[in-house]
Structure formats: structure tokens, C-alpha cells
Design a protein around this motif. Structure first.
Motif, PDB file in Angstrom:
ATOM      1  N   LYS A  63       0.829  -1.214   0.000  1.00 38.85           N
ATOM      2  CA  LYS A  63       0.000   0.000   0.000  1.00 38.85           C
ATOM      3  C   LYS A  63       0.862   1.262   0.000  1.00 38.85           C
ATOM      4  N   ALA A  64       1.927   1.264   0.788  1.00 38.41           N
ATOM      5  CA  ALA A  64       2.817   2.430   0.826  1.00 38.41           C
ATOM      6  C   ALA A  64       3.509   2.626  -0.514  1.00 38.41           C
ATOM      7  N   ARG A  65       3.933   1.531  -1.124  1.00 33.94           N
ATOM      8  CA  ARG A  65       4.593   1.607  -2.433  1.00 33.94           C
ATOM      9  C   ARG A  65       3.623   2.145  -3.483  1.00 33.94           C
ATOM     10  N   LEU A  66       2.385   1.668  -3.451  1.00 33.18           N
ATOM     11  CA  LEU A  66       1.376   2.169  -4.387  1.00 33.18           C
ATOM     12  C   LEU A  66       1.090   3.648  -4.147  1.00 33.18           C
ATOM     13  N   HIS A  67       1.019   4.043  -2.878  1.00 34.14           N
ATOM     14  CA  HIS A  67       0.764   5.447  -2.556  1.00 34.14           C
ATOM     15  C   HIS A  67       1.857   6.344  -3.142  1.00 34.14           C
ATOM     16  N   GLU A  68       3.094   5.890  -3.050  1.00 32.96           N
ATOM     17  CA  GLU A  68       4.221   6.697  -3.526  1.00 32.96           C
ATOM     18  C   GLU A  68       4.424   6.597  -5.036  1.00 32.96           C
ATOM     19  N   LEU A  69       4.241   5.413  -5.605  1.00 34.47           N
ATOM     20  CA  LEU A  69       4.621   5.180  -7.002  1.00 34.47           C
ATOM     21  C   LEU A  69       3.470   4.826  -7.936  1.00 34.47           C
ATOM     22  N   GLY A  70       2.288   4.585  -7.386  1.00 35.75           N
ATOM     23  CA  GLY A  70       1.205   3.999  -8.171  1.00 35.75           C
ATOM     24  C   GLY A  70       0.413   4.919  -9.059  1.00 35.75           C
ATOM     25  N   GLY A  71       0.525   6.227  -8.874  1.00 36.98           N
ATOM     26  CA  GLY A  71      -0.207   7.158  -9.723  1.00 36.98           C
ATOM     27  C   GLY A  71      -1.672   7.265  -9.332  1.00 36.98           C
ATOM     28  N   PRO A  72      -2.465   7.978 -10.166  1.00 36.23           N
ATOM     29  CA  PRO A  72      -3.874   8.201  -9.847  1.00 36.23           C
ATOM     30  C   PRO A  72      -4.662   6.885  -9.820  1.00 36.23           C
ATOM     31  N   GLY A  73      -5.477   6.733  -8.788  1.00 36.09           N
ATOM     32  CA  GLY A  73      -6.316   5.540  -8.672  1.00 36.09           C
ATOM     33  C   GLY A  73      -5.583   4.297  -8.198  1.00 36.09           C
ATOM     34  N   ALA A  74      -4.355   4.454  -7.734  1.00 35.16           N
ATOM     35  CA  ALA A  74      -3.577   3.293  -7.290  1.00 35.16           C
ATOM     36  C   ALA A  74      -4.278   2.619  -6.120  1.00 35.16           C
ATOM     37  N   ALA A  75      -4.294   1.287  -6.144  1.00 36.58           N
ATOM     38  CA  ALA A  75      -4.978   0.543  -5.083  1.00 36.58           C
ATOM     39  C   ALA A  75      -4.517  -0.908  -5.058  1.00 36.58           C
ATOM     40  N   LEU A  76      -4.620  -1.482  -3.877  1.00 35.32           N
ATOM     41  CA  LEU A  76      -4.450  -2.929  -3.714  1.00 35.32           C
ATOM     42  C   LEU A  76      -5.843  -3.516  -3.887  1.00 35.32           C
ATOM     43  N   LEU A  77      -6.088  -4.148  -5.021  1.00 30.80           N
ATOM     44  CA  LEU A  77      -7.430  -4.628  -5.370  1.00 30.80           C
ATOM     45  C   LEU A  77      -7.764  -5.976  -4.750  1.00 30.80           C
ATOM     46  N   HIS A  78      -6.760  -6.803  -4.557  1.00 34.25           N
ATOM     47  CA  HIS A  78      -6.997  -8.157  -4.033  1.00 34.25           C
ATOM     48  C   HIS A  78      -5.730  -8.632  -3.340  1.00 34.25           C
ATOM     49  N   TYR A  79      -5.914  -9.372  -2.254  1.00 33.51           N
ATOM     50  CA  TYR A  79      -4.779  -9.943  -1.525  1.00 33.51           C
ATOM     51  C   TYR A  79      -5.241 -11.237  -0.886  1.00 33.51           C
ATOM     52  N   SER A  80      -4.567 -12.330  -1.176  1.00 30.48           N
ATOM     53  CA  SER A  80      -4.932 -13.592  -0.544  1.00 30.48           C
ATOM     54  C   SER A  80      -3.688 -14.410  -0.238  1.00 30.48           C
ATOM     55  N   VAL A  81      -3.760 -15.110   0.886  1.00 31.14           N
ATOM     56  CA  VAL A  81      -2.695 -15.996   1.326  1.00 31.14           C
ATOM     57  C   VAL A  81      -3.290 -17.387   1.434  1.00 31.14           C
ATOM     58  N   ASP A  82      -2.559 -18.352   0.916  1.00 30.33           N
ATOM     59  CA  ASP A  82      -2.985 -19.732   1.108  1.00 30.33           C
ATOM     60  C   ASP A  82      -1.742 -20.558   1.436  1.00 30.33           C
ATOM     61  N   GLY A  83      -1.902 -21.841   1.593  1.00 23.97           N
ATOM     62  CA  GLY A  83      -0.787 -22.697   1.954  1.00 23.97           C
ATOM     63  C   GLY A  83       0.330 -22.699   0.941  1.00 23.97           C
ATOM     64  N   ASP A  84       0.028 -22.221  -0.256  1.00 22.91           N
ATOM     65  CA  ASP A  84       1.004 -22.265  -1.339  1.00 22.91           C
ATOM     66  C   ASP A  84       1.731 -20.941  -1.560  1.00 22.91           C
ATOM     67  N   GLY A  85       1.302 -19.885  -0.877  1.00 21.49           N
ATOM     68  CA  GLY A  85       1.955 -18.604  -1.072  1.00 21.49           C
ATOM     69  C   GLY A  85       0.982 -17.451  -1.034  1.00 21.49           C
ATOM     70  N   VAL A  86       1.323 -16.381  -1.744  1.00 19.86           N
ATOM     71  CA  VAL A  86       0.554 -15.144  -1.732  1.00 19.86           C
ATOM     72  C   VAL A  86       0.214 -14.746  -3.164  1.00 19.86           C
ATOM     73  N   ARG A  87      -0.973 -14.179  -3.321  1.00 18.70           N
ATOM     74  CA  ARG A  87      -1.412 -13.661  -4.616  1.00 18.70           C
ATOM     75  C   ARG A  87      -2.072 -12.307  -4.354  1.00 18.70           C
ATOM     76  N   TYR A  88      -1.696 -11.302  -5.156  1.00 19.04           N
ATOM     77  CA  TYR A  88      -2.313  -9.995  -5.001  1.00 19.04           C
ATOM     78  C   TYR A  88      -2.450  -9.325  -6.363  1.00 19.04           C
ATOM     79  N   ARG A  89      -3.394  -8.366  -6.407  1.00 17.11           N
ATOM     80  CA  ARG A  89      -3.654  -7.608  -7.632  1.00 17.11           C
ATOM     81  C   ARG A  89      -3.548  -6.124  -7.297  1.00 17.11           C
ATOM     82  N   LEU A  90      -2.695  -5.439  -8.048  1.00 12.69           N
ATOM     83  CA  LEU A  90      -2.441  -4.019  -7.848  1.00 12.69           C
ATOM     84  C   LEU A  90      -3.002  -3.217  -9.006  1.00 12.69           C
ATOM     85  N   GLN A  91      -3.424  -2.003  -8.722  1.00 13.33           N
ATOM     86  CA  GLN A  91      -3.851  -1.092  -9.786  1.00 13.33           C
ATOM     87  C   GLN A  91      -2.951   0.134  -9.763  1.00 13.33           C
TER      88      GLN A  91
END
Length: 168
Positions: free
Chosen positions: A29-57
Motif C-alpha cells: 500500500k505504501a509503495r502504491l501510494h508513492e509510485l502507483g499514480g492516480p487511482g492506485a490501489a491494492l485490489l486483491h490480496y490472498s494468502v494460502d498454503g502455497d503462497g501469496v497472490r495480489y492484484r495491484l492497480q
């Protein structure tokens, strides 16, 4: 036609520490705030036994786009990027990255690798940019690839600064 992207960065921190920062929601979130531009957001974040998956805008204002792209994106660009990263043995992590430029015939796919090396760790992104526009697609791929490289360099610097600030 497609354009290859290869990004390599090293850190004095071990892969386990870099991984914990790369997948940290506060850091994302901090990285997106600084570098992500207009409308930057963490759209999805999930953790499971196999690792992490996330979607950034990310967003890019038209004025910050190279002139060949401005005509194709008069209101700017919205970029959605999905990354997954999972443990792949001691001091090793692998994953994928998929990037879509929303409303444009451009995308990127790639593989991620984070591994321990003798002096810390190495993070590699090996990807392919594709722009499906007749006649100018190849030129556009070069522009997109250069923009991606710039963003990756800025994100690497941000991550290194975050590691230095938050590590004992």
C-alpha cells in the motif's frame, strides 16, 4: 511480435526477509501510494498454503505518457498487475506476474524468482510485453517495456529503503 523484459536486483538481505517485505500489505500500500499514480490501489490480496497472490492497480496521467501513447490513451492509463509468489525450497521463491493495460491491446506476462546468493539475495523478473496494434505494435512494445523497467527500478529502490528502515 513481443519484447522481452529482464529485471535483476540484489539485496544484502536474505531472500526470506525480502519475501516477507515484498508480500507485506502495508509495504504494498505504501509503495502504491508513492509510485502507483492516480487511482492506485491494492485490489486483491490472498494468502494460502502455497503462497501469496495480489492484484495491484496503477494509474498514469496522459501527460506522463510518451507522445506515441498519448493519442491511444487520452484519459490516461489504468494498469492492473497480478503477482503470485510462493516458497520453492529454503531461500527460494518463485512466482508469476500478469499485467493488463485496461482498455488497451497491451499486456505483460512473466516469471518471478527470488533466491539467496552468497552476499544476500537476488530478485529476477523475466517477462514479455505484447502490444497488438498493427504497424506500430513493435514501437509501442519498446515504449511499454521502457516504462515497465522504470517502474521496476523505482519499486526496487522503494523496497530497499523499506528494508533498511524496518530491519533491525
Amino acid at each position: 511480435m513481443a519484447r522481452q523484459i529482464y529485471h535483476r536486483s540484489t539485496s544484502t538481505f536474505p531472500a526470506d526477509k525480502v519475501y516477507s517485505v515484498l508480500i507485506d500489505q502495508d509495504q504494498l500500500k505504501a509503495r502504491l501510494h508513492e509510485l502507483g499514480g492516480p487511482g492506485a490501489a491494492l485490489l486483491h490480496y490472498s494468502v494460502d498454503g502455497d503462497g501469496v497472490r495480489y492484484r495491484l492497480q496503477h494509474g498514469i496521467d496522459t501527460g506522463k505518457l510518451p507522445s506515441p501513447v498519448q493519442g491511444l490513451a487520452p484519459t490516461g492509463l489504468r494498469i492492473e498487475r497480478t503477482e503470485s509468489l510462493r516458497p520453492d525450497g529454503p531461500g527460494r521463491y518463485t512466482g508469476t506476474v500478469d499485467v493488463e493495460i485496461v482498455g488497451a491491446p497491451a499486456s505483460m506476462t512473466g516469471l518471478l524468482r527470488l533466491t539467496d546468493i552468497a552476499e544476500g539475495s537476488e530478485f529476477v523478473i523475466d517477462g514479455t510485453v505484447t502490444v497488438k496494434v498493427p504497424l506500430i505494435g513493435g514501437k509501442m512494445e519498446g515504449v511499454v517495456a521502457a516504462s515497465v523497467q522504470e517502474l521496476l527500478d523505482a519499486e526496487t529502490e522503494f523496497t530497499h529503503e523499506w528494508l533498511a528502515r524496518t530491519s533491525p
